[in-house]
Motif scaffolding. Structure first.
Motif, short mmCIF file in Angstrom:
data_model
loop_
_atom_site.label_atom_id
_atom_site.label_comp_id
_atom_site.label_asym_id
_atom_site.label_seq_id
_atom_site.Cartn_x
_atom_site.Cartn_y
_atom_site.Cartn_z
N LEU A 75 52.53 -38.29 21.91
CA LEU A 75 53.37 -38.79 20.93
C LEU A 75 54.77 -38.96 21.47
CD1 LEU A 75 53.76 -39.26 17.72
CD2 LEU A 75 54.37 -37.06 17.76
N GLY A 76 55.48 -39.96 21.14
CA GLY A 76 56.84 -40.26 21.83
C GLY A 76 57.86 -40.13 20.81
N PHE A 77 58.97 -39.61 21.44
CA PHE A 77 60.13 -39.31 20.76
C PHE A 77 61.28 -40.11 21.55
CE2 PHE A 77 57.68 -36.01 19.03
CZ PHE A 77 57.78 -35.85 17.53
N ALA A 103 65.82 -36.01 17.27
CA ALA A 103 64.71 -36.47 17.84
C ALA A 103 64.25 -35.48 18.86
CB ALA A 103 64.98 -37.83 18.57
N VAL A 104 65.25 -35.00 19.67
CA VAL A 104 64.83 -33.73 20.69
C VAL A 104 64.42 -32.64 20.13
CG1 VAL A 104 65.79 -32.30 22.65
CG2 VAL A 104 66.33 -34.75 22.43
N ASP A 150 62.82 -32.32 16.93
CA ASP A 150 61.45 -32.70 16.54
C ASP A 150 60.49 -32.34 17.67
OD1 ASP A 150 62.64 -32.80 14.06
OD2 ASP A 150 62.55 -35.13 14.12
N ALA A 151 60.87 -33.01 18.87
CA ALA A 151 59.82 -33.07 20.06
C ALA A 151 59.63 -31.60 20.32
CB ALA A 151 60.54 -33.97 21.16
N THR A 193 57.33 -30.17 18.04
CA THR A 193 55.69 -30.71 17.93
C THR A 193 55.22 -30.01 19.28
OG1 THR A 193 56.77 -32.68 17.00
CG2 THR A 193 54.72 -32.69 18.04
N TYR A 224 56.54 -30.34 22.66
CA TYR A 224 57.20 -30.85 23.90
C TYR A 224 58.24 -29.64 24.19
CZ TYR A 224 55.78 -35.55 23.74
OH TYR A 224 55.03 -36.83 23.78
N SER A 281 58.16 -31.18 29.40
CA SER A 281 57.87 -32.62 29.73
C SER A 281 59.07 -33.49 29.25
CB SER A 281 56.53 -32.90 28.96
OG SER A 281 56.67 -32.75 27.66
N LEU A 282 60.24 -32.84 28.52
CA LEU A 282 61.19 -33.74 28.09
C LEU A 282 62.09 -34.41 29.27
CD1 LEU A 282 62.74 -31.50 25.44
CD2 LEU A 282 61.37 -33.61 25.11
#
Length: 50
Positions: free
Chosen positions: A15-17, A31-32, A34-35, A38, A40, A43-44
């Motif tokens: 899934l990409g943010f 967005a960060v 939320d990532a 979820t 992440y 891997s950011l």
């Protein structure tokens, strides 16, 4: 949600943010966050332009 199993056995969500060209800092920050929520983590990736 689909996941990819990495070489070390950790599963990463497929899934990409994206925040490319986001104008509002609040939207990029959300967005960060939320990532991370979820799943992440390390891997950011980020690119900083000056």
């Amino acid at each position: 949600m689909d996941y990819k199993t990495l070489a070390n056995g950790i599963e990463m969500p497929l899934l990409g943010f994206g925040v490319f060209q986001v104008q509002e800092k609040g939207a990029a920050k959300q967005a960060v966050l939320d990532a991370i929520k979820t799943g992440y983590g390390r891997s950011l990736g980020t690119i900083c332009r000056r």
